[in-house]
Motif scaffolding. Sequence first.
Motif, mmCIF file in Angstrom:
data_model
loop_
_atom_site.group_PDB
_atom_site.id
_atom_site.type_symbol
_atom_site.label_atom_id
_atom_site.label_comp_id
_atom_site.label_asym_id
_atom_site.label_seq_id
_atom_site.Cartn_x
_atom_site.Cartn_y
_atom_site.Cartn_z
ATOM 1 N N ALA A 151 125.000 -54.015 6.109
ATOM 2 C CA ALA A 151 125.371 -53.266 7.259
ATOM 3 C C ALA A 151 124.375 -52.339 7.582
ATOM 4 O O ALA A 151 124.053 -51.675 8.345
ATOM 5 N N ASP A 152 123.227 -52.241 6.606
ATOM 6 C CA ASP A 152 121.797 -51.476 7.015
ATOM 7 C C ASP A 152 120.658 -52.336 6.210
ATOM 8 O O ASP A 152 120.100 -51.853 5.177
ATOM 9 N N ARG A 153 120.401 -53.363 6.729
ATOM 10 C CA ARG A 153 119.543 -54.455 6.164
ATOM 11 C C ARG A 153 118.129 -53.759 6.166
ATOM 12 O O ARG A 153 117.189 -53.996 5.254
ATOM 13 N N GLN A 154 117.602 -52.901 7.095
ATOM 14 C CA GLN A 154 116.597 -52.284 7.201
ATOM 15 C C GLN A 154 116.282 -50.966 6.573
ATOM 16 O O GLN A 154 115.289 -50.123 6.777
ATOM 17 N N LEU A 155 117.210 -50.654 5.848
ATOM 18 C CA LEU A 155 117.706 -49.317 4.978
ATOM 19 C C LEU A 155 116.968 -48.053 6.000
ATOM 20 O O LEU A 155 116.120 -47.359 5.788
ATOM 21 N N GLU A 156 117.868 -48.084 7.182
ATOM 22 C CA GLU A 156 117.644 -46.972 7.955
ATOM 23 C C GLU A 156 118.131 -45.720 7.231
ATOM 24 O O GLU A 156 117.792 -44.514 7.582
ATOM 25 N N THR A 157 119.141 -45.581 6.362
ATOM 26 C CA THR A 157 119.449 -44.341 5.742
ATOM 27 C C THR A 157 119.277 -44.842 4.037
ATOM 28 O O THR A 157 119.382 -45.978 3.535
ATOM 29 N N GLY A 158 118.964 -43.824 3.553
ATOM 30 C CA GLY A 158 118.846 -43.709 1.972
ATOM 31 C C GLY A 158 117.759 -44.642 1.680
ATOM 32 O O GLY A 158 117.550 -45.180 0.430
ATOM 33 N N TYR A 159 116.614 -44.633 2.374
ATOM 34 C CA TYR A 159 115.579 -45.493 2.402
ATOM 35 C C TYR A 159 114.604 -44.897 0.516
ATOM 36 O O TYR A 159 114.313 -43.667 0.658
ATOM 37 N N SER A 160 114.142 -45.743 0.064
ATOM 38 C CA SER A 160 113.275 -45.503 -0.993
ATOM 39 C C SER A 160 112.575 -46.785 -1.238
ATOM 40 O O SER A 160 113.004 -47.932 -1.026
ATOM 41 N N ALA A 164 113.690 -50.642 -1.355
ATOM 42 C CA ALA A 164 113.049 -51.631 -0.487
ATOM 43 C C ALA A 164 112.647 -53.072 -1.230
ATOM 44 O O ALA A 164 112.712 -54.144 -0.770
ATOM 45 N N TYR A 165 111.663 -52.453 -2.327
ATOM 46 C CA TYR A 165 111.160 -53.609 -3.163
ATOM 47 C C TYR A 165 112.026 -54.448 -3.532
ATOM 48 O O TYR A 165 111.799 -55.576 -3.740
ATOM 49 N N ALA A 166 112.887 -53.948 -4.328
ATOM 50 C CA ALA A 166 113.983 -54.481 -5.080
ATOM 51 C C ALA A 166 114.917 -55.538 -4.285
ATOM 52 O O ALA A 166 115.239 -56.656 -4.567
ATOM 53 N N GLN A 167 115.233 -54.782 -3.056
ATOM 54 C CA GLN A 167 115.881 -55.663 -2.043
ATOM 55 C C GLN A 167 115.210 -56.911 -1.547
ATOM 56 O O GLN A 167 115.829 -58.090 -1.299
ATOM 57 N N SER A 168 113.806 -56.755 -1.397
ATOM 58 C CA SER A 168 112.903 -57.893 -0.692
ATOM 59 C C SER A 168 112.917 -59.036 -1.952
ATOM 60 O O SER A 168 113.116 -60.074 -1.738
ATOM 61 N N LYS A 169 112.756 -58.492 -3.377
ATOM 62 C CA LYS A 169 112.690 -59.624 -4.067
ATOM 63 C C LYS A 169 114.374 -60.232 -4.571
ATOM 64 O O LYS A 169 114.251 -61.536 -4.776
ATOM 65 N N PHE A 170 115.093 -59.693 -4.530
ATOM 66 C CA PHE A 170 116.595 -60.282 -4.446
ATOM 67 C C PHE A 170 116.702 -61.377 -3.197
ATOM 68 O O PHE A 170 117.240 -62.194 -3.608
ATOM 69 N N ALA A 171 116.314 -61.004 -2.239
ATOM 70 C CA ALA A 171 116.485 -61.972 -1.049
ATOM 71 C C ALA A 171 115.338 -63.147 -1.179
ATOM 72 O O ALA A 171 115.801 -64.221 -1.222
ATOM 73 N N MET A 172 114.468 -62.885 -1.760
ATOM 74 C CA MET A 172 113.546 -63.907 -2.155
ATOM 75 C C MET A 172 114.110 -65.002 -3.048
ATOM 76 O O MET A 172 114.178 -66.260 -2.965
ATOM 77 N N ILE A 173 114.768 -64.402 -4.136
ATOM 78 C CA ILE A 173 115.454 -65.221 -5.200
ATOM 79 C C ILE A 173 116.665 -65.956 -4.626
ATOM 80 O O ILE A 173 116.940 -67.184 -4.786
ATOM 81 N N ALA A 174 117.597 -65.425 -3.782
ATOM 82 C CA ALA A 174 118.813 -65.795 -3.323
ATOM 83 C C ALA A 174 118.504 -66.928 -2.284
ATOM 84 O O ALA A 174 119.207 -67.858 -2.613
#
Length: 274
Positions: A151-160, A164-174
């Motif tokens: 629902a907030d794929r680009q981290l428009e809220t609560g960015y850190s 962002a790094y951890a989400q990108s690596k999760f996406a790579m793995i999945a």
Amino acid sequence: MITPPRTVLITGSTSGLGRELARHYAAEPGHLILHGRNPAKLQQVAEELPGSVARISTVQADLADLAQVRQLAVQVAAVTDSLSVLVNNAGIGQGRGDVREFSADGIELRLAVNHLAPFALTLHLLPLLRAGAPSRVVNIASAAQYPLDLADRQLETGYSGSRAYAQSKFAMIATGFHLAGLLPADEVSVNSLHPATLMPTAMVAEGWGSTVDELATGVAAVRSLIDSPALAGVSSRYFSKQESTEALSEAHDPQVQRRLWQLSEAWSGVHFPG
């Protein structure tokens, strides 16, 4: 070990883990293709490998621009008609100051560089990987994994930067798991790994400021996935250093994998052939 010669492409080869991998594979027979973003640094790395056993080619692209990712695949196809190994190593860390940044395509930068660029590049290069079968795709991921909030794929809220790094690596793995399921493992294998924890690299120095593991630990882990005969035909795995283990549980969920795959195809404009 698998007998050379092979054609090996390493992205992000101008520093850190990629640069050290380049040094190792330059000493073997075959064709080594080195990618970098900065042409001067790329040339410097190539010049620091005098007397290499491998034939060296260089290709240049900024992975924060999907048009350049497409051109990178064209450059690779211009210097080889097959690939034995693709190491998706290039990436950026959490950065400093939790500053939300964007790629040339308007995508959150860490998601763009760490996930979408290797996703698109791998699909662009599938014909060469199939021509080089049995070939191996090695995704340099991380133990830092965090599921994307769809629902907030680009981290428009609560960015850190760390999230962002951890989400990108999760996406790579999945999505790596999903791609592995689309390809015969004895033709093209796709595996991801956490090579080591906080190695002494520029990325770690900028984002974390301290180190844990030696660079040699990461090199050995990546080389195992590239070279080990025991891993021939082994695909859809996640490794922590040299041990096969489980990624974050959500990354193994087929529904999560499919949704991320669909989003990645839509974001990148690159689709699995067929």
